[in-house]
Design an enzyme around this catalytic site. Structure first.
Site, PDB file in Angstrom:
ATOM      1  N   ASP A 265      90.935  47.281   4.549  1.00  0.00           N
ATOM      2  CA  ASP A 265      92.371  47.331   4.811  1.00  0.00           C
ATOM      3  C   ASP A 265      93.015  48.392   3.917  1.00  0.00           C
ATOM      4  O   ASP A 265      92.475  48.733   2.861  1.00  0.00           O
ATOM      5  CB  ASP A 265      93.003  45.962   4.515  1.00  0.00           C
ATOM      6  CG  ASP A 265      92.593  44.951   5.583  1.00  0.00           C
ATOM      7  OD1 ASP A 265      92.681  43.743   5.343  1.00  0.00           O
ATOM      8  OD2 ASP A 265      92.123  45.409   6.662  1.00  0.00           O
TER       9      ASP A 265
ATOM     10  N   ASP B 294      94.329  44.989  -1.774  1.00  0.00           N
ATOM     11  CA  ASP B 294      93.044  44.273  -1.697  1.00  0.00           C
ATOM     12  C   ASP B 294      91.955  45.186  -1.141  1.00  0.00           C
ATOM     13  O   ASP B 294      90.844  45.258  -1.656  1.00  0.00           O
ATOM     14  CB  ASP B 294      93.209  43.061  -0.766  1.00  0.00           C
ATOM     15  CG  ASP B 294      93.239  41.778  -1.598  1.00  0.00           C
ATOM     16  OD1 ASP B 294      93.273  40.688  -1.031  1.00  0.00           O
ATOM     17  OD2 ASP B 294      93.220  41.926  -2.850  1.00  0.00           O
TER      18      ASP B 294
ATOM     19  N   GLU C 184      85.624  44.921   5.864  1.00  0.00           N
ATOM     20  CA  GLU C 184      86.166  43.828   5.063  1.00  0.00           C
ATOM     21  C   GLU C 184      86.662  42.720   5.968  1.00  0.00           C
ATOM     22  O   GLU C 184      87.467  42.947   6.865  1.00  0.00           O
ATOM     23  CB  GLU C 184      87.344  44.360   4.244  1.00  0.00           C
ATOM     24  CG  GLU C 184      88.036  43.312   3.410  1.00  0.00           C
ATOM     25  CD  GLU C 184      89.340  43.839   2.815  1.00  0.00           C
ATOM     26  OE1 GLU C 184      89.641  45.017   3.060  1.00  0.00           O
ATOM     27  OE2 GLU C 184      90.032  43.075   2.146  1.00  0.00           O
TER      28      GLU C 184
ATOM     29  N   ASP D  77      95.585  47.982   2.258  1.00  0.00           N
ATOM     30  CA  ASP D  77      96.439  47.394   1.201  1.00  0.00           C
ATOM     31  C   ASP D  77      95.684  47.399  -0.126  1.00  0.00           C
ATOM     32  O   ASP D  77      94.569  47.911  -0.237  1.00  0.00           O
ATOM     33  CB  ASP D  77      96.832  45.974   1.605  1.00  0.00           C
ATOM     34  CG  ASP D  77      95.579  45.109   1.806  1.00  0.00           C
ATOM     35  OD1 ASP D  77      95.686  44.019   2.364  1.00  0.00           O
ATOM     36  OD2 ASP D  77      94.469  45.572   1.408  1.00  0.00           O
TER      37      ASP D  77
END
Ligand code: 28F
Length: 639
Positions: free
Chosen positions: A499, A503, A426, A501
């Site tokens: 990641d 997202d 990503e 997180d």
């Protein structure tokens, strides 16, 4: 042995037999076959005569019964076959209709213009092929009756009573010497009788089975005729709240069209001529189809929905269409293998004109509906184009090889798929770090920019338009959907590295959904993995000792450990892969010796797909509840 004379027949009867002899000699020539299909054809021949009387406007109810002893009774409330004597025949019209081939209907001067019955051969054939047959006519206050055995009248038509009813009733018992089976099928009759009720609006058709242990009955009556037929066919629910109905009537023909679009992708179009199902289509259907396509292209271009050189195909315009085209004409010519194709060329023009005018008007007067159904056709075109591209993309190896692999791909040098792996990373920064930190002999990197297209809402063509998706398909080299061939996969491991997180978990769910929907075999055969980058780096205060922790639990355990040796730890929370330098990324997440990879199972992918559908679907209430109930778990949804 001398010829055995059958005492049942008189001179007159021989003449009748000569008339019907060919029917008993070659029944298949007249009713198609002597199996179950031919047996049911007998019923349709009799019913068609009642329908003719209804189409002529003199009958509104037809009763069909399978009697307790297995005969079939058909009764209408029409005018009744004329009981008077036909001079040149010296017999009553009833006897002529029942014993002369093709007597009755159009040929018999019965004033029937749109007779479907003579698509078949008339009730005289039924008579010839029945062990016995009774006909009753209620007319002008009198009730008349006549009985036959294998087509031969037992006595002339006789008045047997008075009645205020009017109409014709025929009861027949098929000849076991002719037919392989005498067992009528209720559902077979039901299907055809219901179809006839749809095709003749306002006509009530009652069906009853009176055989022991098989008693049942149903009534078919449709004021809306083929509009109700389309509604029944379109059980998915239509885009237009009510099917569109178009009717054009003249002395020599009738055109009726009912149509409605649904959200599906298949087309269901039935066509009829004089109530006969034209399975092979013909001029009436061609007139309908060509006009529909022309109107869609003209209107789509005028609305600027179509660029001027873009053209919709007939198929595009009929995606999701349910329609019934029913025409009635004086002299239908049936062609084709099974006489299921209408050949009268003038019907092409007649239907095109009638439909063109009325449907054109509809589009003009209902711009919103027009825009909706034409946009659907345009989407269909894109889907078709994209599907074709996808096939080309994954099929035409030469193109694939020559197709430059996506510029963003940093491929590995080894070409043996069994040794290679590809990281889907990503973001460009992490992608950059991964490219420099990797072992380029067997590790390829494909950076994914932002959120790849969410495949929930997009049809195949939208998905395939997305660069990210196209890059992945080209890079993996194994095709998608039914073309997916895992033996062509260029990498043994496809590793999603995003990641940690929200997202990152979103794009991970998108990726898993993509694999789940377009490349199931790649998951099933265990080629998809999730990289597990560290969440924390804990450095012992006053020293360089570092510990990477991959979960909150691991972090707490390590801090406990440090406490137990009176050490403190400095905690760094990794928000994204980009916060690591290439050595850290290599050591923690890419080095096969030290990294943690989680193999994705079909259950994981399916779960992701469900979560995805929930998060991305159009059920906001379900989404809200899910997030509330799973907020703390969302982290754990990081498969
Ligand atoms: C149970 C099946 O067969 N119904 C029929 C009629 C009505 C007429 C008709 C039939 C006249 C001379 C050919 C009556 N009045 N139901 C049926 N209903 N046939 S069959 O006429 C036959 C023609 O021979 C009919 C005035 N015109 C026609």
């Amino acid at each position: 042995m001398g010829e055995v004379k059958n005492s049942r027949y008189t001179q007159n009867d021989i003449q009748v037999l000569e008339g019907l002899e060919p029917v008993r000699k070659r029944p298949g020539m007249y009713i198609g076959s002597t199996d179950e299909r031919g047996l049911h054809h007998l019923v349709y021949e009799v019913v068609d005569n009642a329908i003719d009387e209804a189409m002529a406007g003199f009958c509104d109810t037809v009763d069909i019964e399978i009697t307790a002893d297995g005969a079939v009774s058909v009764q209408d409330n029409g005018r009744g076959i004329p009981t008077g004597i036909i001079e040149k025949e010296g017999k009553s019209a009833v006897e002529v209709v029942l014993t002369k081939l093709h007597a009755g209907g159009k040929f018999g001067g019965g004033g029937y213009k749109f007779s479907g019955g003579l698509h078949g051969v008339g009730v005289s054939c039924v008579n010839a092929l029945s062990e016995w047959l009774e006909v009753e006519v209620a007319q002008n206050g009198g009730l008349y009756k006549m009985t036959f055995n294998r087509g031969v009248a037992q006595r002339p038509l006789a008045k047997v009573g008075e009645t205020q009813r009017h109409g014709t009733k025929v009861v027949f018992y098929p000849d076991g010497e002719i037919f392989e089976t005498l067992d009528f099928q209720y559902d077979t009759l039901k299907h055809r009788l219901q179809e006839l009720a749809f095709l003749n609006k306002g006509l009530r058709i009652n069906l009853k089975d009176s055989r022991p242990l098989r008693e049942q009955s149903e009534s078919f009556f449709y004021e809306g005729g083929i509009v109700e037929y389309v509604q029944q066919l379109n059980n998915k629910g239509g885009l237009l709240e009510k099917p569109l109905y178009i009717q054009s009537i003249s002395d020599d023909y009738q055109v009726e069209i009912a149509m409605q679009y649904n959200n599906g992708y298949s087309e269901t179009i039935y066509s009829y001529a004089n109530n006969i199902n034209t399975h092979e289509g013909g001029t009436h259907l061609e007139g309908f189809k060509t006009t529909l396509t022309k109107l869609f292209n003209d209107y789509g271009t005028s609305l600027k929905l179509l660029k001027n050189e873009e053209k919709l195909s007939g198929e595009d315009c009929r995606e999701g269409l349910v329609a019934v085209v029913s025409v009635k004409l004086v002299d239908p010519q049936f062609e084709g293998q099974t006489k299921g194709k209408l050949g009268n060329s003038f019907m092409r023009t007649v239907v095109a004109k009638a439909f063109g005018e009325k449907f054109g008007e509809f589009l003009e007067e209902n711009p919103k509906d027009a825009r909706e159904i034409i946009s659907k056709a345009i989407n269909a075109k894109k889907a078709r184009d994209a599907a074709r591209n996808a096939r080309d993309l994954t099929r035409r190896k030469s193109v694939l090889e020559s197709t430059t692999l996506p510029g963003k791909l940093a491929d590995c040098s080894d070409k043996d798929p069994r040794k290679c792996e590809i990281y889907l990373v990503e973001g460009d920064s992490a992608g950059g770090t991964a490219k420099t930190g990797r072992d380029r002999r067997f590790q390829a990197i494909l950076p994914l920019r932002g959120k790849i297209l969410n495949v929930e809402k997009a049809r195949l063509h939208r998905v395939l338009e997305s660069e990210e998706i196209k890059n992945m398909i080209t890079t993996f080299g194994c095709g998608i959907n039914e073309e997916c061939d895992v033996s062509k996969l260029k990498y043994d491991r496809i590793i999603c590295m995003t990641d940690a997180d929200v997202d990152g978990s979103h794009i991970r769910i998108l990726l898993l959904t993509f694999f789940f929907r377009f490349m199931k075999p790649v998951i099933e055969q265990g080629h998809v993995y999730i990289a597990k980058p560290p969440l924390y780096k804990i450095t012992q205060k006053g020293s360089k000792i570092e510990k990477y922790c991959y979960s909150d639990q691991e972090r707490d355990d390590y801090l406990e450990y440090l406490k137990s040796i009176d050490k403190k730890g400095e905690i760094q929370r990794y928000k994204g892969l980009g916060e690591m330098d290439k050595e850290q990324l290599w050591e923690t997440t890419m080095d096969p010796e030290t990294r943690t990879l989680v193999k994705v199972t079909m259950e994981d992918a399916e779960r992701a797909d469900d979560v995805f559908s929930l998060l991305m679907g159009d059920e906001p209430e379900r989404r809200r509840v899910f997030i509330e109930e799973n907020a703390n778990l969302v982290e754990e949804l990081d498969v």
